[in-house]
Structures are given as structure tokens and as C-alpha cells.
Enzyme design. Structure first.
Site, PDB file in Angstrom:
ATOM      1  N   ASN A  92      47.884 -22.765 -23.226  1.00  0.00           N
ATOM      2  CA  ASN A  92      47.472 -21.369 -23.389  1.00  0.00           C
ATOM      3  C   ASN A  92      48.450 -20.394 -22.753  1.00  0.00           C
ATOM      4  O   ASN A  92      48.609 -19.272 -23.227  1.00  0.00           O
ATOM      5  CB  ASN A  92      46.050 -21.163 -22.853  1.00  0.00           C
ATOM      6  CG  ASN A  92      45.023 -21.689 -23.842  1.00  0.00           C
ATOM      7  OD1 ASN A  92      45.363 -21.943 -25.006  1.00  0.00           O
ATOM      8  ND2 ASN A  92      43.804 -21.882 -23.412  1.00  0.00           N
TER       9      ASN A  92
ATOM     10  N   HIS B 239      41.083 -30.842 -20.791  1.00  0.00           N
ATOM     11  CA  HIS B 239      41.086 -29.731 -21.739  1.00  0.00           C
ATOM     12  C   HIS B 239      41.397 -30.228 -23.147  1.00  0.00           C
ATOM     13  O   HIS B 239      42.523 -30.594 -23.450  1.00  0.00           O
ATOM     14  CB  HIS B 239      42.112 -28.672 -21.291  1.00  0.00           C
ATOM     15  CG  HIS B 239      42.170 -27.490 -22.199  1.00  0.00           C
ATOM     16  ND1 HIS B 239      43.323 -26.783 -22.434  1.00  0.00           N
ATOM     17  CD2 HIS B 239      41.211 -26.918 -22.960  1.00  0.00           C
ATOM     18  CE1 HIS B 239      43.059 -25.821 -23.291  1.00  0.00           C
ATOM     19  NE2 HIS B 239      41.797 -25.875 -23.629  1.00  0.00           N
TER      20      HIS B 239
ATOM     21  N   GLU C  63      44.947 -31.983 -22.535  1.00  0.00           N
ATOM     22  CA  GLU C  63      45.615 -31.543 -21.302  1.00  0.00           C
ATOM     23  C   GLU C  63      44.796 -32.091 -20.127  1.00  0.00           C
ATOM     24  O   GLU C  63      43.611 -31.774 -19.997  1.00  0.00           O
ATOM     25  CB  GLU C  63      45.627 -30.013 -21.222  1.00  0.00           C
ATOM     26  CG  GLU C  63      46.933 -29.385 -21.648  1.00  0.00           C
ATOM     27  CD  GLU C  63      46.914 -27.866 -21.520  1.00  0.00           C
ATOM     28  OE1 GLU C  63      47.962 -27.290 -21.229  1.00  0.00           O
ATOM     29  OE2 GLU C  63      45.860 -27.225 -21.733  1.00  0.00           O
TER      30      GLU C  63
ATOM     31  N   SER D 168      39.352 -23.941 -20.404  1.00  0.00           N
ATOM     32  CA  SER D 168      40.701 -23.747 -20.948  1.00  0.00           C
ATOM     33  C   SER D 168      41.510 -22.793 -20.087  1.00  0.00           C
ATOM     34  O   SER D 168      42.722 -22.680 -20.246  1.00  0.00           O
ATOM     35  CB  SER D 168      40.620 -23.207 -22.375  1.00  0.00           C
ATOM     36  OG  SER D 168      39.888 -22.018 -22.402  1.00  0.00           O
TER      37      SER D 168
END
Ligand SMILES: CCCCC[C@H](O)CC(=O)SCCNC(=O)CCNC(=O)[C@H](O)C(C)(C)COP(=O)(O)OP(=O)(O)OC[C@H]1O[C@@H](n2cnc3c(N)ncnc32)[C@H](O)[C@@H]1OP(=O)(O)O
Length: 725
Positions: free
Chosen positions: A499, A449, A461, A428
Site C-alpha cells: 500500500n 495481510h 504480506e 492493511s
């Protein structure tokens, strides 16, 4: 089809006296204004011709219709197209021309009849469908209401309670259910659809079948008092479930008007409300999301090169923890054979057990049969070594976030997997170039991800480096589609897109609390804004271990804009690490119900003494609007950086990433769309002011400064971005 027109209808009159009108507007035969005006003129012709006794409406290429052409709403909103007179299509064409005609119509439904498509069919005097047909009114999901008579005809055909369920949840029903509800008159195989519909239409003419005008039916409607009670309950539920949206309640107004004052008045109310909802901000947001979500698979320079996805026949997953087992679940649910590799028997058993538990929960809920469970589980095989990797087409590594461990795994994969095999990591945060440093396979290394729980969360992702080949991206996009994820292709950097946006959100919340704001008020304001939960409740849910690990990555990579709060580490030291330990920012009971903890103050004060922060009287008394601005403008700022750096190719991809990865409310259109609805100038000026008072955490990035100074939209394409893709 004329290149200037968007769709058409064609009419063929058979020797049996049935005119078959076919809706043609690929890919889903949506009802554009061109299609609707063509339909009107075909009808006028059919009604005036002596050789036509009855009419059948159908859709080209196995699809009846996906409903009104949604791009028409965007054009009405932008003012590039004028909506015809309110109710013209619904009342003048569908009701007065088609339903009230002296010649009967039958809808022949294959594939899908959604929104305006189903509404058109409900105005016909009978509906025949194939077994696979999907029938629904999903308009509320788009921020609009059924506007071709659906609020009036559906309750009259299936009853008020079922109609409310179908409209308020936007969920379609299958043909068999539609048949038992009275929505469909007969279900027949595809090959028999048109002949059955023609015969049915002639039977109506000959009075061998009933001539039913849906709008005039009353047998399924409850008595008025009961109907009012049902609607009152529906309103209460809607207010609770969608407090920030007006259109569902406006839809209920139209429904109620029809039941109380009769269907004609109901149609007029529906037309009036239908036209008003188009200009609601929430509607603009939801329509933007519809197209943006479908746009994520269009990646310039990748999907426009004519590459075909290669067939992925077998996948291996390394690591059977929470993520690995979730990914394995998602894959076997879509019929991919999977090898799950672990380091020892105990871990392997635990990993397979997690997959089993994921599926068993479906069996318990009744969404999966026992036979399907067995069949799905049989696709999963365990392994303790790489021998069985010799014929896999894709590997997804999902071990802990440890660079050297991942480097070793990728070096091993290069030795054991075939040359064409895609080597993906579910990291991540870690740079993929570092992960692949000990291989010569950079072109097939990619990030996949997933978000936890991986078999439930809809976002994927896909992270590409400068070396990842376009073919590998095309392959992964195809896998994403098959496992029913929305893929967003992003560039390689710490935290990727989601993130990176998430981090400033929790950081801003910590900053405010250290300066005296109440964490519970922040959570409440953020929930009211539409997030599934506030930042403190979220930190508890994710667990402080993960929060600290992520913070460490960000402090390392973006030190100049990371706010270093000690609140979480201090609590962690006291073994309160979030919901799993029943103590975090909240206290949790046996049923996971959260309640505020007065002891939290102690940790906040200690953190304040370490950071040297002072309580700021202005921040103690923030309004809800100010809380939202101070927590989300830093997110907008980071989204701008991600966009300017070329990590995301389109601003709309960031909208989808924020909605599906962070839980940003879809009716606000996503982070960039929302920011543009506020205006770059205002956002820039607020961040600039806060950065002067509170420091660099709030400092607007160059991209935001440039666009903000001109008041230019943040989502406009980046012309000369330094692309990392
Ligand atoms: C004055 C106006 C009154 C209007 C009243 C009326 O009551 C209002 C309506 O009817 S609103 C529309 C209601 N219909 C829907 O909400 C259906 C939306 N579409 C879907 O749910 C799905 O697209 C699907 C189930 C129809 C098909 O799903 P699938 O996964 O097979 O494919 P995609 O979703 O990728 O769609 C393929 C392409 O088709 C485009 N598209 C789909 N529906 C519409 C539509 N109604 N209008 C315009 N375009 C539509 C979609 O954007 C995709 O296009 P691409 O260019 O990305 O390929």
C-alpha cells in the site's frame, strides 16, 4: 558431485544390455551445461559399447527433470558464461546423437518433465511415465522458447492445436492426458517404472514395439493451409494477450518454419530464435521474477536459524466480511479446519454464505466436484463466542479498520487462546504495535495481510514488528506455502510495502488530472505499459470509501508527501462512489463495461478551484512515456524509502510485492528491477526537477538522491539501513 560442477549424470549398464542414465542435479534435476555434457559423454560411451543394446534415461529421486538450468540464462545474460555454439545441444546432442542413434532410447518419467526435460524425453523413441507426472513446456513464462526441439517435436506428437495450447499457456498436462494425447506411451506405477522402461527399450530393439522418431512423424500435423490458418489465429491472440512481448511470436515463427519447411529447418530456426530471446529485456525481467519469487521465503536472521515450522491444526478467523470469508476459503481449500467468528447470527450466516459462494463458483466452472465441495465446506464451523478458540493454533483477525475494536479483540484473544497460538491481523494499514497494546503477547502478534479476493490473489504480506518471534514468521511462511500464496515478509509501518507503493501511484494520477491531464489518456497509457488497468479504473473498482480511508491514513502519517486531491471526496458527496454505484471516473452498464463520463470534468474543475491548482499546458500534452514516468517514478521513490527503512529486506521482495500486489507487469521484472533498467540517475533527475516545479510530492528521498547522484543501482543491498525488523 565435484563442488565446482553443477549436476551430473551416472550410467549403469545392466546384464540385460540396457544402459540406464540418471540425471542428477537436485532439487529438480535441472539440465545444467555440466549435466548436458555428461549426458553427451554417457551417450557416446553407450553407443560405442558392445554390451549396450538400448538406453533408458531417468531422473534421480522421483523427478525426471525441471528443464534447462534457469540460472544458466542469467549467467549468459550477465556474460559470466558463454552459450555454446547456437543449436549445439539441441541439434548436435539431442537430435543427431540421441534421437538419430542406432540404439533406441526410452524416457522413464517420474514426477516432472518440464521444458528441456520434456524436450529431452520427446527425442527418445518412447516415453513411460508414472501417474503423477507433469509434462509441459513452460518456457514462454520465463521469456524464453522451447529450445531443445520442443517447437518441432510437440506438434508432431500431440497435434498442432494442442501443442500451441501447451506452449502458449505454459500449462503442463498430467500423465493420463499425456497418454491420451500420444505424448506418453504407457503410464505405470512408480515401482514398475524402470523395469517397464527397460523392457520397452529391449522390445524396440527386438522390433516388438515401434521405433518412433518424433521429429519425423507427420500423422498428427494438419494440412499446410489449415496449419497456416491455425498459426495465424494463434498470432492474433498472442498479439492481443501479450502486446509488449516479442518472444511468443518468435516462438511461433520457429514452429511455423518447421511445418512449412520441414523439421530440420525448424530446429535451426528454433536454435537461432532461442539464442536471440535470451537477451530481450522482457526475458531478463521474467527470469529475475522466477528467482525473486522463490527468494521471498529466504529471510535472513529468520529462516537461516534451523527453526522448523510448527503444525497448525486449526485456525480461527474473526470477521466474515469480504476479507474474512476469502481467507477462510483459502484455508479450507488447503484442508485447514477453520472457525469463523461473527458478532451475531445474521452476520455469521452471511459470512458462511460468502465462503459457500466462493466454492460454488468453482463447482459451476467445473474445477471442483460436488463431493469435494461438501468435504471442503465441512471444514468450516461458525461461532459467536470465543469458547471454541481454546484449541486453535492461529487466529486471523479480519474486522473493519478500527483501532479500538482491534485492541479489544486482541485483549480477548489473549484470554481465550492457548499460549502458543499465533495472533494475526489482516489489517492493511494499522500499526501492529498499537493493535497489540493491551496484551502481553507481542512476540506472537503478526500481520497476515491478504489481498482481495483473498482466495484468489497470490500475495500474502507477513508483517513483523520488532517483537514478533522468528518462530511465528517461520510458521506463517509455512501456512502461506500450504495455501499456495507467495509470502513477502515486511516490517511494520503504515501501509506496509504494497500500500505504500500503491498510494503515490493513484496520487500522482490525481495530481496530473488536476493540472489538466486527461484521466482516460492516463488510464490508457498505464494499461499499455502493462498494468491490468489504469489508476482511475482501479479507484472505481476498489470503491471510493476504501480510497478515502486509505488516503486518511497516509495524510496522517506522511503529510509532507501526500497530495490532497478533492476529486474523489467531491464525487463521493454526490453518491458516485465507483463501480458499485455504477458511477465513478467512468459510467458502468449492466455488464460492468466502463465508458468515459463527460460529467467528470465538473468534479475536476471544482477540485481544482478548491486546491488552487492551475492547468499546466505542459501536463495537458504529456506523451505516454511522460505519463508513465510521472505516475511510476513516485512509486519508485516510495519503494526506495521502504527499502532504506528496512521495511523490505531485499529489493527483489519489493519487485514481487509490486507484481503480485499492484499488478505491475512481471516482464518488467518488478518496480526496483524496472527502475534499475532505466537508471537511478535519470529517475532522480526527473523527480528532482518536478519537485522544484510542482512541490514535495515528487521530492526524491535521501536514498534515491544518494544512489541517483552516483548512478548506483537502487536494488543493491542496503548496508547500513535503519532496520525496523
Ligand atoms: C541454450 C539453452 C536452451 C534451453 C532450452 C530449454 O527449452 C529451456 C528450458 O528448459 S527453461 C526451463 C523450463 N522449466 C521451467 O520453467 C520449470 C521451472 N520450475 C518450476 O516450475 C518449479 O520450480 C517446479 C515445478 C519444477 C518445482 O516446483 P516446487 O514448488 O516444487 O519448487 P520450487 O519452485 O520452489 O523450486 C525448487 C528449487 O528448484 C529451483 N528450480 C526449479 N526449476 C529450476 C530450473 N529449471 N533451473 C534451475 N533451478 C530450478 C528453484 O529455483 C528452487 O530453488 P531454491 O534454491 O529456491 O530452493
Amino acid at each position: 558431485m565435484d563442488s565446482r560442477t553443477k549436476g551430473k549424470t551416472v550410467m549403469e549398464v545392466g546384464g540385460d544390455g540396457v544402459a540406464v542414465i540418471t540425471l542428477i542435479n537436485p532439487p529438480v534435476n535441472s539440465l545444467s551445461f555440466d549435466v548436458l555434457y555428461n549426458l553427451k559423454s554417457n551417450y557416446e560411451e553407450a553407443l560405442s559399447r558392445n554390451d549396450v543394446k538400448a538406453i533408458v534415461i531417468t531422473g534421480a529421486k522421483g523427478k525426471f527433470s525441471g528443464g534447462f538450468d534457469i540460472s544458466g540464462f542469467s549467467e549468459i545474460q550477465k556474460g559470466t558464461m558463454k552459450e555454446p555454439k547456437v543449436g549445439f545441444i539441441s541439434i548436435d546432442i539431442i537430435t543427431d546423437l540421441l534421437e538419430a542413434a542406432r540404439k533406441p532410447s526410452v524416457a522413464a518419467i517420474d514426477g516432472l518433465a518440464l521444458g528441456g526435460g520434456l524436450e529431452l524425453s520427446m527425442a527418445c523413441h518412447a516415453r513411460i511415465s508414472t501417474p503423477g507426472a507433469q509434462l509441459g513446456l513452460p518456457e514462454l513464462q520465463l521469456g524464453v522458447i522451447p529450445g531443445f526441439g520442443g517447437t518441432q517435436r510437440l506438434p508432431r506428437l500431440v497435434g498442432l492445436t494442442k501443442a500451441l495450447e501447451m506452449i502458449l499457456t505454459s500449462k503442463p498436462v498430467r500423465a493420463e492426458e499425456g497418454h491420451s494425447l500420444g505424448l506418453i506411451d504407457a503410464v505405470v506405477p512408480s515401482a514398475e517404472l524402470l523395469t517397464t522402461a527397460r523392457r520397452w527399450a529391449l522390445d524396440i530393439v527386438e522390433r516388438r514395439k515401434p521405433w518412433i522418431t518424433s521429429l519425423l512423424k507427420t500423422d498428427k500435423l494438419p494440412p499446410l493451409g489449415e496449419a497456416r490458418e491455425i498459426l495465424k489465429f494463434a498470432r492474433g491472440q498472442t498479439r492481443k494477450q501479450a502486446p509488449n512481448m516479442k518472444h511468443p511470436l518468435m516462438c511461433l515463427d520457429a514452429l511455423e518454419m518447421g511445418i512449412v519447411s520441414g523439421p530440420r529447418v525448424g530446429l535451426e530456426k528454433e536454435a537461432e530464435v532461442g539464442s536471440q530471446v535470451i537477451s530481450l529485456d522482457t526475458t531478463k525481467g521474467l527470469i529475475h521474477v522466477f528467482f525473486s519469487q522463490r527468494g521471498t521465503v529466504k529471510v535472513p536472521g529468520v529462516t537461516d536459524r534451523g527453526l522448523m515450522p510448527r503444525k497448525i491444526k486449526k485456525v480461527a478467523i474473526i470477521g466474515g466480511g469480504l476479507m474474512g470469508s476469502g481467507i477462510a476459503t483459502a484455508l479450507i481449500l488447503s484442508n485447514y479446519p477453520v472457525i469463523l467468528k461473527e458478532v451475531n447470527e445474521k452476520f455469521l450466516e452471511a459470512g458462511i454464505g460468502r465462503v459457500k459462494a466462493n466454492l460454488q463458483s468453482r463447482v459451476r466452472k467445473g474445477s471442483m466436484s460436488k463431493e469435494k465441495f461438501e468435504k471442503t465446506m465441512s471444514l468450516l464451523k461458525g461461532s459467536l463466542d470465543y469458547e471454541s478458540f481454546r484449541d486453535v493454533d492461529m487466529v486471523i483477525e479480519a474486522v473493519i479498520e478500527n483501532i479500538s475494536l482491534k485492541q479489544q479483540i486482541f485483549a480477548d484473544l489473549e484470554k481465550y487462546c492457548p499460549q502458543h497460538c499465533i495472533l494475526a491481523s489482516n489489517t492493511s494499514t494499522i500499526d501492529l504495535n498499537k493493535i497489540g497494546e493491551r496484551t502481553k503477547s507481542q512476540d506472537r502478534i503478526v500481520g497476515a495481510h491478504f489481498f482481495s479476493p483473498a482466495h484468489v490473489m497470490p500475495l500474502l504480506e507477513i508483517v513483523r514488528t520488532n517483537h514478533t518471534s522468528a518462530q511465528v514468521i517461520v510458521d506463517l511462511l509455512d501456512v502461506g506455502k500450504k495455501i499456495k500464496k507467495t509470502p513477502v515478509v515486511v516490517g511494520n509501518c503504515t501501509g506496509f510495502a504494497v500500500n505504500r507503493m500503491f498510494f503515490p501511484y493513484t496520487q500522482a494520477a490525481m495530481f496530473l488530472v488536476e493540472r489538466g491531464a486527461d484521466p482516460y489518456l492516463i488510464d490508457s497509457a498505464v494499461s499499455k505499459f502493462g498494468m491490468p488497468m489504469g489508476p482511475f479504473r482501479l479507484c472505481d473498482l476498489v470503491g471510493f470509501g476504501v480510497a478515502i480511508a486509505t488516503a486518511t491514513q497516509f495524510i496522517e502519517n506522511f503529510p509532507e508527501r501526500t497530495y490532497k486531491s478533492m476529486i474523489i471526496p467531491l464525487m463521493q458527496e454526490d453518491k458516485r462512489a465507483g463501480e458499485a454505484t455504477r458511477k465513478g471516473f467512468y459510467l458502468y452498464d449492466d455488464k460492468r463495461k466502463a465508458k468515459p463520463d463527460p460529467e467528470l470534468k465538473k468534479y475536476i474543475e471544482k477540485a481544482r478551484s478548491i486546491s488552487g491548482a492551475n492547468v499546466d499546458p505542459k501536463l495537458v500534452k504529456l506523451s505516454e512515456k511522460e505519463i508513465i514516468e510521472m505516475t511510476f517514478f513516485p512509486v519508485v521513490n516510495e519503494a526506495c524509502r521502504v527499502f532504506a527503512e528496512g521495511i523490505a529486506v531485499k529489493a527483489a521482495d519489493l519487485d514481487i510485492a509490486a507484481i503480485m500486489g499492484m499488478g505491475f507487469p512481471p516482464y518488467r521484472g518488478g518496480i526496483m528491477f524496472w527502475a534499475d533498467s532505466i537508471g537511478s540517475k535519470y529517475i532522480y533527475s526527473r523527480l528532482d526537477e518536478w519537485s522544484k516545479t510542482y512541490g514535495d510530492f515528487f521530492k526524491p528521498c535521501a536514498f534515491l538522491a544518494e544512489r541517483g547522484s552516483k548512478g548506483a543501482p537502487l536494488s543493491a543491498p542496503v548496508e547500513q539501513a535503519r532496520s525496523r525488523l
